[in-house]
Motif scaffolding. Structure first.
Motif, PDB file in Angstrom:
ATOM      1  N   VAL A 100       0.851  -1.193   0.000  1.00 12.38           N
ATOM      2  CA  VAL A 100       0.000   0.000   0.000  1.00 12.38           C
ATOM      3  C   VAL A 100       0.890   1.248   0.000  1.00 12.38           C
ATOM      4  CG1 VAL A 100      -1.822  -1.210   1.235  1.00 12.38           C
ATOM      5  CG2 VAL A 100      -0.149   0.144   2.526  1.00 12.38           C
ATOM      6  N   GLN A 101       0.319   2.373  -0.411  1.00  2.00           N
ATOM      7  CA  GLN A 101       1.095   3.607  -0.428  1.00  2.00           C
ATOM      8  C   GLN A 101       1.504   3.990   0.998  1.00  2.00           C
ATOM      9  OE1 GLN A 101      -2.022   3.123  -1.276  1.00  2.00           O
ATOM     10  NE2 GLN A 101      -3.370   4.885  -0.871  1.00  2.00           N
ATOM     11  N   ARG A 102       2.618   4.698   1.104  1.00  2.00           N
ATOM     12  CA  ARG A 102       3.217   4.960   2.421  1.00  2.00           C
ATOM     13  C   ARG A 102       2.285   5.731   3.355  1.00  2.00           C
ATOM     14  NH1 ARG A 102       8.679   7.109  -0.358  1.00  2.00           N
ATOM     15  NH2 ARG A 102       7.061   7.705  -1.855  1.00  2.00           N
ATOM     16  N   GLU A 103       1.529   6.676   2.837  1.00  2.00           N
ATOM     17  CA  GLU A 103       0.683   7.506   3.701  1.00  2.00           C
ATOM     18  C   GLU A 103      -0.496   6.735   4.290  1.00  2.00           C
ATOM     19  OE1 GLU A 103      -2.302   9.368   0.290  1.00  2.00           O
ATOM     20  OE2 GLU A 103      -0.747  10.638   1.179  1.00  2.00           O
ATOM     21  N   ALA A 104      -0.787   5.548   3.719  1.00  2.00           N
ATOM     22  CA  ALA A 104      -1.942   4.771   4.194  1.00  2.00           C
ATOM     23  C   ALA A 104      -1.558   3.676   5.180  1.00  2.00           C
ATOM     24  CB  ALA A 104      -2.670   4.149   3.000  1.00  2.00           C
ATOM     25  N   PHE A 138      19.166  -2.220  -1.198  1.00  2.88           N
ATOM     26  CA  PHE A 138      18.298  -3.284  -0.689  1.00  2.88           C
ATOM     27  C   PHE A 138      18.305  -4.509  -1.604  1.00  2.88           C
ATOM     28  CE2 PHE A 138      16.724  -0.128   2.193  1.00  2.88           C
ATOM     29  CZ  PHE A 138      16.102  -0.816   3.226  1.00  2.88           C
ATOM     30  N   VAL A 139      18.231  -4.304  -2.900  1.00  4.12           N
ATOM     31  CA  VAL A 139      18.148  -5.438  -3.821  1.00  4.12           C
ATOM     32  C   VAL A 139      19.454  -6.222  -3.838  1.00  4.12           C
ATOM     33  CG1 VAL A 139      17.819  -6.124  -6.228  1.00  4.12           C
ATOM     34  CG2 VAL A 139      16.368  -4.347  -5.228  1.00  4.12           C
ATOM     35  N   THR A 140      20.584  -5.526  -3.868  1.00  9.25           N
ATOM     36  CA  THR A 140      21.862  -6.233  -3.861  1.00  9.25           C
ATOM     37  C   THR A 140      22.054  -6.980  -2.546  1.00  9.25           C
ATOM     38  OG1 THR A 140      22.836  -4.620  -5.362  1.00  9.25           O
ATOM     39  CG2 THR A 140      24.358  -5.979  -4.095  1.00  9.25           C
ATOM     40  N   ARG A 141      21.633  -6.365  -1.438  1.00  3.96           N
ATOM     41  CA  ARG A 141      21.711  -7.071  -0.154  1.00  3.96           C
ATOM     42  C   ARG A 141      20.806  -8.296  -0.158  1.00  3.96           C
ATOM     43  NH1 ARG A 141      19.894  -4.695   5.811  1.00  3.96           N
ATOM     44  NH2 ARG A 141      20.110  -6.679   6.931  1.00  3.96           N
ATOM     45  N   ALA A 142      19.657  -8.198  -0.786  1.00  6.11           N
ATOM     46  CA  ALA A 142      18.741  -9.343  -0.854  1.00  6.11           C
ATOM     47  C   ALA A 142      19.399 -10.530  -1.544  1.00  6.11           C
ATOM     48  CB  ALA A 142      17.459  -8.946  -1.577  1.00  6.11           C
ATOM     49  N   PHE A 143      20.108 -10.286  -2.633  1.00  6.21           N
ATOM     50  CA  PHE A 143      20.816 -11.371  -3.329  1.00  6.21           C
ATOM     51  C   PHE A 143      21.873 -11.986  -2.427  1.00  6.21           C
ATOM     52  CE2 PHE A 143      18.767  -9.769  -7.083  1.00  6.21           C
ATOM     53  CZ  PHE A 143      18.816 -10.805  -8.008  1.00  6.21           C
ATOM     54  N   SER A 144      22.587 -11.151  -1.683  1.00  2.66           N
ATOM     55  CA  SER A 144      23.636 -11.645  -0.801  1.00  2.66           C
ATOM     56  C   SER A 144      23.059 -12.484   0.336  1.00  2.66           C
ATOM     57  CB  SER A 144      24.431 -10.471  -0.235  1.00  2.66           C
ATOM     58  OG  SER A 144      25.459 -10.928   0.616  1.00  2.66           O
ATOM     59  N   VAL A 145      22.016 -11.987   0.978  1.00  6.69           N
ATOM     60  CA  VAL A 145      21.410 -12.718   2.093  1.00  6.69           C
ATOM     61  C   VAL A 145      20.813 -14.042   1.622  1.00  6.69           C
ATOM     62  CG1 VAL A 145      19.549 -12.665   3.813  1.00  6.69           C
ATOM     63  CG2 VAL A 145      20.963 -10.634   3.450  1.00  6.69           C
ATOM     64  N   ALA A 146      20.154 -14.027   0.471  1.00  7.47           N
ATOM     65  CA  ALA A 146      19.487 -15.232  -0.036  1.00  7.47           C
ATOM     66  C   ALA A 146      20.465 -16.351  -0.350  1.00  7.47           C
ATOM     67  CB  ALA A 146      18.669 -14.894  -1.276  1.00  7.47           C
ATOM     68  N   THR A 147      21.703 -16.009  -0.691  1.00  4.37           N
ATOM     69  CA  THR A 147      22.668 -17.017  -1.139  1.00  4.37           C
ATOM     70  C   THR A 147      23.746 -17.344  -0.122  1.00  4.37           C
ATOM     71  OG1 THR A 147      23.964 -15.260  -2.197  1.00  4.37           O
ATOM     72  CG2 THR A 147      22.374 -16.434  -3.578  1.00  4.37           C
ATOM     73  N   SER A 148      23.925 -16.541   0.904  1.00  6.10           N
ATOM     74  CA  SER A 148      25.039 -16.720   1.839  1.00  6.10           C
ATOM     75  C   SER A 148      24.682 -17.668   2.971  1.00  6.10           C
ATOM     76  CB  SER A 148      25.456 -15.369   2.426  1.00  6.10           C
ATOM     77  OG  SER A 148      25.870 -14.482   1.410  1.00  6.10           O
ATOM     78  N   GLY A 149      25.712 -18.297   3.559  1.00  5.24           N
ATOM     79  CA  GLY A 149      25.475 -19.218   4.667  1.00  5.24           C
ATOM     80  C   GLY A 149      24.509 -20.307   4.245  1.00  5.24           C
ATOM     81  N   ARG A 150      23.476 -20.516   5.053  1.00  3.67           N
ATOM     82  CA  ARG A 150      22.392 -21.397   4.639  1.00  3.67           C
ATOM     83  C   ARG A 150      21.455 -20.575   3.760  1.00  3.67           C
ATOM     84  NH1 ARG A 150      17.499 -23.827   8.444  1.00  3.67           N
ATOM     85  NH2 ARG A 150      16.229 -24.574   6.689  1.00  3.67           N
ATOM     86  N   PRO A 151      21.367 -20.850   2.451  1.00  2.52           N
ATOM     87  CA  PRO A 151      20.507 -20.053   1.575  1.00  2.52           C
ATOM     88  C   PRO A 151      19.050 -20.106   2.020  1.00  2.52           C
ATOM     89  CG  PRO A 151      22.016 -21.394   0.288  1.00  2.52           C
ATOM     90  CD  PRO A 151      22.125 -21.863   1.708  1.00  2.52           C
ATOM     91  N   GLY A 152      18.282 -19.133   1.554  1.00  4.24           N
ATOM     92  CA  GLY A 152      16.868 -19.085   1.923  1.00  4.24           C
ATOM     93  C   GLY A 152      16.164 -17.908   1.271  1.00  4.24           C
ATOM     94  N   PRO A 153      14.890 -17.704   1.624  1.00  2.00           N
ATOM     95  CA  PRO A 153      14.093 -16.658   0.986  1.00  2.00           C
ATOM     96  C   PRO A 153      14.239 -15.294   1.646  1.00  2.00           C
ATOM     97  CG  PRO A 153      12.705 -17.961   2.433  1.00  2.00           C
ATOM     98  CD  PRO A 153      14.078 -18.566   2.499  1.00  2.00           C
ATOM     99  N   VAL A 154      14.165 -14.267   0.826  1.00  2.00           N
ATOM    100  CA  VAL A 154      14.133 -12.877   1.265  1.00  2.00           C
ATOM    101  C   VAL A 154      12.860 -12.243   0.728  1.00  2.00           C
ATOM    102  CG1 VAL A 154      15.217 -10.607   0.965  1.00  2.00           C
ATOM    103  CG2 VAL A 154      16.634 -12.612   1.443  1.00  2.00           C
ATOM    104  N   VAL A 155      12.232 -11.386   1.518  1.00  2.00           N
ATOM    105  CA  VAL A 155      10.999 -10.710   1.116  1.00  2.00           C
ATOM    106  C   VAL A 155      11.227  -9.200   1.160  1.00  2.00           C
ATOM    107  CG1 VAL A 155       8.561 -10.316   1.651  1.00  2.00           C
ATOM    108  CG2 VAL A 155       9.561 -12.594   1.981  1.00  2.00           C
ATOM    109  N   LEU A 156      10.937  -8.523   0.056  1.00  2.00           N
ATOM    110  CA  LEU A 156      11.025  -7.068  -0.005  1.00  2.00           C
ATOM    111  C   LEU A 156       9.662  -6.489  -0.386  1.00  2.00           C
ATOM    112  CD1 LEU A 156      14.432  -6.413  -1.839  1.00  2.00           C
ATOM    113  CD2 LEU A 156      13.956  -6.299   0.623  1.00  2.00           C
ATOM    114  N   ALA A 157       9.128  -5.631   0.477  1.00  2.00           N
ATOM    115  CA  ALA A 157       7.858  -4.959   0.195  1.00  2.00           C
ATOM    116  C   ALA A 157       8.132  -3.614  -0.479  1.00  2.00           C
ATOM    117  CB  ALA A 157       7.071  -4.758   1.489  1.00  2.00           C
ATOM    118  N   LEU A 158       7.297  -3.299  -1.467  1.00  2.00           N
ATOM    119  CA  LEU A 158       7.511  -2.112  -2.299  1.00  2.00           C
ATOM    120  C   LEU A 158       6.271  -1.229  -2.264  1.00  2.00           C
ATOM    121  CD1 LEU A 158       8.844  -4.072  -5.425  1.00  2.00           C
ATOM    122  CD2 LEU A 158      10.211  -3.159  -3.521  1.00  2.00           C
ATOM    123  N   PRO A 159       6.250  -0.165  -1.434  1.00  2.00           N
ATOM    124  CA  PRO A 159       5.092   0.732  -1.425  1.00  2.00           C
ATOM    125  C   PRO A 159       4.812   1.265  -2.836  1.00  2.00           C
ATOM    126  CG  PRO A 159       6.510   1.195   0.447  1.00  2.00           C
ATOM    127  CD  PRO A 159       7.257   0.224  -0.411  1.00  2.00           C
TER     128      PRO A 159
END
Length: 549
Positions: A100-104, A138-159
């Motif tokens: 949702v938009q940020r003001e809401a 944020f997006v580059t960090r998401a790729f790093s977190v998803a693949t490093s150590g024990r890989p797993g899912p990352v969720v990014l919300a986009l107002p």
């Protein structure tokens, strides 16, 4: 000056994304518009659960993050099964959610969800991007977190309004994988422990493998004459016809293999967590102090000692570990001669399908036929259910990147995974095993296979029941059938209605012709195999289970 939507797409390109899976929504129209001019392939799906499962399968087969976009509220909640699969399967995946938009925010606006709380237990990292200028970060960090150590899912919300902001932002750069490797001292101690063993055993599992790592670990097993098992639904990590292969350590394990794992004096666990399913309910190895001398190799330090206290913990990714031990010199004298040969003979006997069964259709001859015609690089996918036993026990995986199945036991996975696999490897045969209950949980994405002309072959093994639950029900409450009967469509007719090819098999001898016609059609195909519900497992009928009580 670029919009947030443009910056999202540019960041994906910079990080090597080749394809994304989505169900469109008005909350991220700015991203969809930016994709119009981008060099990223887009797969439009029919349900968000299928979309995230496709992305998860892509991540599982490539080792790179699968990418998925869904809209807010219902779209995000529908996508949650794929996130749970990626978490339990240690698969890199990035889910982008229109917000949702940020003001809401904080008003319970239309379709508003607080994703940090919603995905807190199933994602490695959940964040919301408030400032479009920080999108590359944020997006580059998401790729790093998803693949490093024990890989797993990352969720990014986009107002939604953030995506339309025009800002001046730095250009995104690709992420750098974080590598972990074994120390020389740990490899030396591993060699000492193995040299003193009399009944060693190695189990391969987890993610962060590649074809080179599989080759290297195979060379290590050969030199050290180690019997090797693969963890639950990680069977593509070792050639099943290799003389060192002992079988899969999973549900319905070969009793002789279970005994071998329990009686091992040195157990080398590479890459996996050895959770509830591969450990047969934590019975093959005591927790927290195993009877076996445990050498545990895992890319995430937090997993080492979390459930089992190892004698030697090695914080290393499987690919780095395999490279380190490939040329490790074995002792001049092996204390366990013949162990690998004995284990492999037991596996070959266990994995030979029975040729008879109750009813007019016997799955054993069908599996034997498939083994005779499928190429070594065929990709096999499945969801969850008793039907999968036929695939896991009797199909002999030969090569890496030939299996996509959920260790989380999620139904409905096989069809979306087959769609993703065929888009990734269009030249290879892709076969989906599904039960009637499993197929109808994501069967609508057969339309996606038709849309993109993906000639997958789906085997719907139809016994008109939720088979696994009925099996447990008959064991615990014999004769008291409740909520496990199903009424199904004509699956072959359903395939034709979608624009694909359909076949129905009501007798064993009909399968070969049905298979050949499905292959020759060049279309996505469904072969419905009408199996007697009594054929609940390869070894037992429902009556056997009911009467045993």
């Amino acid at each position: 000056m670029k919009t947030g939507g443009e910056l999202i797409v540019e960041a994906l390109v910079a990080n090597g994304a080749e394809r994304l899976f989505c169900v469109p929504g008005e909350s991220y129209l700015a991203v969809l518009d930016a994709l119009y001019d981008a060099n990223i392939s887009v797969t439009v799906c029919r349900a968000e659960g299928g979309a995230t499962m496709m992305a998860e399968a892509w991540g599982k087969l490539t080792g790179k993050p699968g990418i998925c976009f869904v809209t807010r509220g219902p779209g995000a909640t529908n996508a949650s099964p794929g996130i749970h699969i990626a978490k339990q399967d240690s698969t890199p995946l990035i889910l982008f959610i229109g917000q949702v938009q940020r003001e809401a925010r904080e008003r319970e606006a239309f379709q508003e969800v607080e994703y940090r709380r919603f995905f807190a237990d199933t994602a490695k990292w959940v964040a919301e991007i408030d400032d479009a200028r920080r999108i590359p970060e944020f997006v580059t960090r998401a790729f790093s977190v998803a693949t490093s150590g024990r890989p797993g899912p990352v969720v990014l919300a986009l107002p939604e309004d953030m995506l339309t902001d025009k800002v001046d932002a730095v250009a995104a750069q690709g992420w750098q994988p974080v590598e972990t490797g074994p120390s020389p001292a740990s490899i030396e101690k591993l060699a000492d422990l193995l040299q003193g063993a009399k009944k060693p055993f190695m189990i391969l599992g987890g993610s962060r493998w590649d074809e080179r790592a599989v080759h290297s670990i195979t060379r290590f097993a050969e030199k050290w004459h180690l019997p090797v098992g693969c963890s639950f639904r990680r069977q593509m990590l070792f050639d099943h016809l290799h003389p060192n292969y002992a079988g899969d350590v999973g549900i319905g394990i070969n009793p002789a293999l279970a005994t071998r794992v329990k009686e091992a004096d040195v157990l080398l666990l590479v890459g996996g967590r050895f959770g509830e399913m591969p450990s047969s309910g934590y019975t093959l190895m005591d927790s927290p102090y195993p009877r076996q001398t445990l050498i545990h190799v895992h890319p995430d330090a937090d997993e080492l000692g979390r459930v089992y206290r190892p004698s030697l913990a090695i914080n290393a990714a499987p690919d780095a570990f395999a490279e380190a031990v490939e040329h490790l010199a074995p002792p001049s004298h092996i204390n366990w001669p013949g162990e690998a040969e004995t284990a492999h003979k037991s596996y070959l006997s266990w994995s030979t399908p029975p040729q008879t069964g109750p009813g007019k259709v016997a799955m054993g001859p069908i599996m034997s036929f498939l083994e005779s015609v499928l190429p070594e690089d065929a990709i096999m996918t499945n969801g969850a259910g008793n039907y999968a036993t036929w695939l896991h026990r009797f199909h002999r995986f030969r090569r890496f990147a030939t299996q996509a199945a959920p260790t989380s036991g999620s139904m409905g996975y096989g069809l979306p995974a087959a769609v993703a696999a065929k888009q990734l490897y269009p030249e290879r045969t892709v076969v989906c095993f599904a039960g009637d209950g499993c197929f109808l949980m994501n069967g609508q994405d057969f339309a996606t296979a038709v849309k993109y002309s993906l000639p997958i072959i789906v085997l719907v093994i139809n016994n008109n029941i939720y088979g696994t639950i009925r099996m447990h029900q008959e064991r615990e409450y014999p004769g008291r059938v409740s909520a496990t009967d199903l009424t199904n469509p004509d699956f072959a007719m359903l395939a034709r209605a979608y624009g694909g090819h359909g076949e129905t098999v009501e007798k064993t001898g009909e399968f070969e012709g049905a298979w050949q016609r499905a292959v020759q059609s060049g279309k996505p195909a469904i072969i419905e195999i009408r199996l007697d519900p009594e054929a609940i497992t390869p070894a037992k009928t429902l009556t056997d289970i009911r009467n045993k009580r």
